[in-house]
Write a protein that holds these residues in place. Structure first.
Motif, short mmCIF file in Angstrom:
data_model
loop_
_atom_site.label_atom_id
_atom_site.label_comp_id
_atom_site.label_asym_id
_atom_site.label_seq_id
_atom_site.Cartn_x
_atom_site.Cartn_y
_atom_site.Cartn_z
N SER A 196 0.88 -1.18 0.00
CA SER A 196 0.00 0.00 0.00
C SER A 196 0.91 1.22 0.00
N TYR A 198 1.83 5.47 -0.12
CA TYR A 198 1.49 6.80 0.38
C TYR A 198 2.33 7.73 -0.50
N ASN A 237 -6.30 15.95 2.38
CA ASN A 237 -7.10 14.86 1.86
C ASN A 237 -6.14 13.84 1.24
N THR B 197 -3.23 1.55 7.26
CA THR B 197 -4.14 2.66 7.52
C THR B 197 -3.53 4.00 7.14
N TYR B 198 -4.40 4.95 6.91
CA TYR B 198 -4.08 6.35 6.61
C TYR B 198 -4.92 7.13 7.62
N ALA B 286 -8.59 6.45 6.37
CA ALA B 286 -8.70 5.57 5.20
C ALA B 286 -7.93 4.29 5.51
N SER B 288 -6.42 0.64 3.48
CA SER B 288 -6.24 -0.28 2.35
C SER B 288 -6.28 -1.68 2.94
N PRO B 326 -11.12 10.62 2.37
CA PRO B 326 -11.46 11.02 3.74
C PRO B 326 -12.34 12.27 3.79
#
Lengths: 377, 377
Positions: A196, A198, A237, B197-198, B286, B288, B326
């Motif tokens: 994942s 970023y 965001n 996670t975000y 957010a 994944s 988000p």
């Protein structure tokens, strides 16, 4: 309101209060110490006015890359701009079919369509093209190279001295992921990776970085946000990567990770899935990587392997909660790895979770391409 | 420079230009239509001046939660502040051993140590405590409840009418993940989940949200950043979750996802691994999520299942690259799911990747707690 018009100003404005780790000294095989303008190859930078193009110059300088001459090339729109580099002033020339006469190595970062059109023209003139776009990455016979990972892929080209050729620079997410995963893969073959990402604004270019900054000003001032590069608010965001979504539901960015990993590792069986997300960070990517191995690999061994890996720095201090961040690796060569731990969802030592950060413009693009060029010297 | 002193101002300042999707109407079992101050229970809100405490009030109002009386409780430091709620003015009272006399339901969100001290006192007085902290989540006999996921866990407490009891609200990341994963799990048992996670600032409280905003101002102005809540720059950066790292290398936030999932699903065998990262987003998380199933589940069936799931909205438009963000779910009740696709790294239809966003303060905390309270009516 101060808005930025040049990506280099972002460096000072947006990395203000960051803790900057001491970079690991790297006296590796790619370090070139001389900078004799008489002895090196004749080179060209295509797309020199873009974010990666500017970083090409910065990396060439930082690494004392030797060159006999350097051409600054860009689109008609940017032609005529002035570029100062290593004490010389250059005028940006328009990229044409004749730009590559006498050019031995060309670093391309001007988008896929420019690479598709001008890459083969350059090769015909005898130029070795190191291309940062996705145009040729999956093409048979074109090496896709991360120098620390698969230098052997360059052997054919090094043998064909003097002939033109294409070499592809992998996608930024792939480079950053594989810088960390490959040393572990060499020890205990990776069967499957769940990634994942970023991803920073820089991957979409200097204009995207400026849009993130402009939008952030606008949000803080309660104004409507300007959406020119992305179709949605980016400030405060995040969103699924803006590349096209393919029929299988993955976007192009994700499938690059899936396919490029197979080619770079020369391993058709490795299973990769990825979810690529853009986050409001300026120029370095982060990746959460879950690894499944064929043979056991415990976390202490993994940490030792990564500490010894060239181009990798381990930041993994559990007691002080100090792990890699994008800001720390910004403008740095090394990819940082941390959060190295046994995956509790897998049996024994067959799985690891790691967290990786790397500068998207530098190791994810310009540095890797210049390292490839250094292998040609 | 305008700085915020109250989290509600963040709503308007930081969600300015967002596209706001039409919320799915939810005439589900938890919708309470009356608001008769004569007929409902006597309730208390503990930690009413915090971000979640304020959201408790907002959710109670939005859902017409019936109550006969309401007590606003907080620490000594906040006692004496005035709170206006549904046309009445209240003075915040200091939380003491005697605060719960006559209180039937108390919503707690004042941190784990307050819950540990005052939760059992309230229960002794006959109060049913819905606790948002992690203090009692893994305690045997304390139901850990997401109303859409495991309402059956409440049965013992509903049967013991009039008696005091503890009910735990799961961690925000767990709630948001399981809102999406559970409908799929019911169809084709989930064997393993890999979660990245975000996570938004709000999970660390209103002060963290203010710090993110202040730092963003500072970075844009080229000033050094103020680091009071976190030990590092948060603006234009991200970092591993700030909770303590345990001996196994996971941080507490990650182990909540691992352990709470097992308890909520009443499934000791489900394998979960998680990497929890804080991103510079204000109030929605957010995630994944990579899923491995026992039985095949194709992506079209998965999408249909999620479209019918209560409290879930599917945003999954591949052609226009429109997926959950988000910002879109901020101040919304529903958890949004998208990027629903067959995992190419798994055989056949035994794997799916999904991307989930949910408001951390609302469904991740206050809404879920109020829904639990509604089940007691």
């Amino acid at each position: 309101m101060a808005t930025l018009t040049h990506p280099t100003r972002l460096k000072t404005t947006l990395f203000g209060g960051a803790r900057i780790p001491t970079p690991k000294s790297r006296p590796g095989p790619f370090r070139v110490r001389m900078s004799l303008q008489e002895s090196g190859p004749s080179i060209a930078v295509v797309g020199v006015t873009g974010a990666v193009g500017q970083e090409f110059l910065s990396v060439l300088h930082d690494r004392d890359f030797p060159y006999r001459s350097i051409k600054m090339l860009a689109s008609k729109r940017s032609a005529g701009q002035k570029v100062s580099f290593e004490g010389q002033n250059y005028v940006v020339e328009e990229l044409t079919r004749d730009s590559f006469d006498g050019v031995e190595i060309a670093l391309f970062s001007a988008g896929g369509s420019i690479s598709k059109e001008f890459g083969p023209i350059a090769v015909e003139r005898g130029t070795i093209v190191v291309d940062n776009s996705s145009a040729f990455r999956m093409q048979d016979g074109v090496p896709l190279v991360v120098p620390e990972v698969n230098p052997e892929a360059m052997e054919g080209i090094k043998a064909g001295k003097g002939k033109g050729a294409l070499i592809a620079n992998p996608n930024c997410s792939t480079i950053i992921c594989l810088m960390a995963a490959t040393p572990l893969h060499r020890h205990s073959k990776v069967k499957r990776m769940v990634v994942s990402t970023y991803q920073a604004a820089s991957g979409a270019g200097a204009a995207a970085m400026r849009e993130l900054e402009l939008q952030t000003h606008e949000v803080l001032e309660g104004k409507p946000v300007t959406c020119e590069i992305f179709q949605r608010q980016y400030a405060f965001n995040l969103f699924s990567h803006n590349s096209a979504v393919l029929p299988n539901g993955y976007n192009e960015e994700e499938m690059k990770l899936v396919k490029e990993t197979r080619k770079i590792w020369n391993d058709k069986d490795v299973k990769v899935t990825a979810t690529c997300i853009r986050v409001p960070v300026m120029r370095a990517h982060a990746e959460s990587v879950n690894l499944e191995f064929e043979k056991p690999l415990d976390e202490d061994t993994a940490r030792d392997i990564l500490k010894k890996a060239p181009g990798v720095v381990v930041i993994d201090d559990r007691s002080s909660n100090n792990f890699p961040t994008p800001l720390e690796v910004s403008n740095k060569d090394d990819v940082a790895v941390g959060r190295i731990r046994r995956d509790v969802s897998q049996e024994g030592n067959y799985g690891l979770d790691i967290f990786v950060c790397g500068d998207q413009i530098r190791k994810g693009a310009a540095l890797n391409a210049v390292q490839i060029a250094e292998m040609l010297l």
